[in-house]
Design a protein around this motif. Structure first.
Motif, short mmCIF file in Angstrom:
data_model
loop_
_atom_site.label_atom_id
_atom_site.label_comp_id
_atom_site.label_asym_id
_atom_site.label_seq_id
_atom_site.Cartn_x
_atom_site.Cartn_y
_atom_site.Cartn_z
N LEU A 15 0.83 -1.21 0.00
CA LEU A 15 0.00 0.00 0.00
C LEU A 15 0.86 1.26 0.00
O LEU A 15 0.55 2.23 -0.69
N THR A 16 1.95 1.24 0.74
CA THR A 16 2.86 2.38 0.77
C THR A 16 3.49 2.61 -0.59
O THR A 16 3.55 3.75 -1.08
N LEU A 17 3.92 1.54 -1.25
CA LEU A 17 4.50 1.68 -2.58
C LEU A 17 3.47 2.17 -3.60
O LEU A 17 3.79 2.97 -4.48
N ALA A 18 2.25 1.71 -3.49
CA ALA A 18 1.20 2.17 -4.40
C ALA A 18 0.91 3.66 -4.20
O ALA A 18 0.74 4.39 -5.17
N ILE A 19 0.90 4.11 -2.96
CA ILE A 19 0.65 5.52 -2.68
C ILE A 19 1.80 6.37 -3.19
O ILE A 19 1.59 7.44 -3.78
N VAL A 20 3.03 5.91 -3.02
CA VAL A 20 4.20 6.64 -3.53
C VAL A 20 4.14 6.74 -5.06
O VAL A 20 4.41 7.80 -5.63
N ALA A 21 3.77 5.65 -5.72
CA ALA A 21 3.67 5.66 -7.18
C ALA A 21 2.56 6.61 -7.64
O ALA A 21 2.73 7.34 -8.62
N LEU A 22 1.45 6.63 -6.94
CA LEU A 22 0.35 7.53 -7.29
C LEU A 22 0.76 8.99 -7.10
O LEU A 22 0.48 9.84 -7.97
N VAL A 23 1.44 9.29 -6.03
CA VAL A 23 1.91 10.66 -5.79
C VAL A 23 2.91 11.08 -6.86
O VAL A 23 2.86 12.20 -7.37
N ALA A 24 3.81 10.17 -7.24
CA ALA A 24 4.78 10.50 -8.29
C ALA A 24 4.08 10.75 -9.62
O ALA A 24 4.43 11.68 -10.35
N PHE A 25 3.08 9.95 -9.94
CA PHE A 25 2.34 10.15 -11.19
C PHE A 25 1.59 11.48 -11.18
O PHE A 25 1.60 12.22 -12.16
N LEU A 26 0.94 11.79 -10.07
CA LEU A 26 0.22 13.06 -9.98
C LEU A 26 1.18 14.25 -10.06
O LEU A 26 0.85 15.28 -10.63
N TRP A 27 2.38 14.09 -9.51
CA TRP A 27 3.37 15.16 -9.59
C TRP A 27 3.78 15.39 -11.05
O TRP A 27 3.91 16.54 -11.48
N THR A 28 3.95 14.30 -11.83
CA THR A 28 4.31 14.47 -13.23
C THR A 28 3.19 15.14 -14.02
O THR A 28 3.45 15.89 -14.96
N LEU A 29 1.95 14.87 -13.65
CA LEU A 29 0.84 15.54 -14.32
C LEU A 29 0.82 17.03 -14.00
O LEU A 29 0.57 17.86 -14.88
N ARG A 30 1.05 17.38 -12.74
CA ARG A 30 1.03 18.79 -12.34
C ARG A 30 2.17 19.60 -12.96
O ARG A 30 2.02 20.78 -13.24
N THR A 31 3.33 18.97 -13.16
CA THR A 31 4.46 19.68 -13.74
C THR A 31 4.48 19.58 -15.26
O THR A 31 5.48 19.92 -15.89
N GLU A 32 3.37 19.11 -15.84
CA GLU A 32 3.15 19.08 -17.29
C GLU A 32 4.25 18.33 -18.04
O GLU A 32 4.77 18.77 -19.04
N GLN A 33 4.58 17.14 -17.56
CA GLN A 33 5.60 16.31 -18.20
C GLN A 33 5.10 15.67 -19.49
O GLN A 33 5.90 15.27 -20.33
N TYR A 34 3.80 15.56 -19.66
CA TYR A 34 3.24 14.82 -20.80
C TYR A 34 2.62 15.74 -21.85
O TYR A 34 1.85 15.29 -22.68
#
Length: 51
Positions: free
Chosen positions: A12-31
């Motif tokens: 669960l901790t790893l899943a939350i870390v992965a979700l936070v990292a993905f949301l961070w990439t969306l906010r910083t307009e990486q895609y």
């Protein structure tokens, strides 16, 4: 069964870390410019030619 007490919180901790990292990439307009990178790979120009 005692292993599940460790594995479930770790997963669960790893899943939350992965979700936070993905949301961070969306906010910083990486895609935003996916096609630009693809065209730059196919371009024959080097960095020296562009200046």
């Amino acid at each position: 069964m005692n292993v599940l007490v460790i594995l479930v919180p770790v997963s669960l901790t790893l899943a939350i870390v992965a979700l936070v990292a993905f949301l961070w990439t969306l906010r910083t307009e990486q895609y935003d410019d996916l096609e630009g990178d693809a065209w730059r790979i196919l371009s024959d120009e080097t960095e020296d030619d562009q200046t």
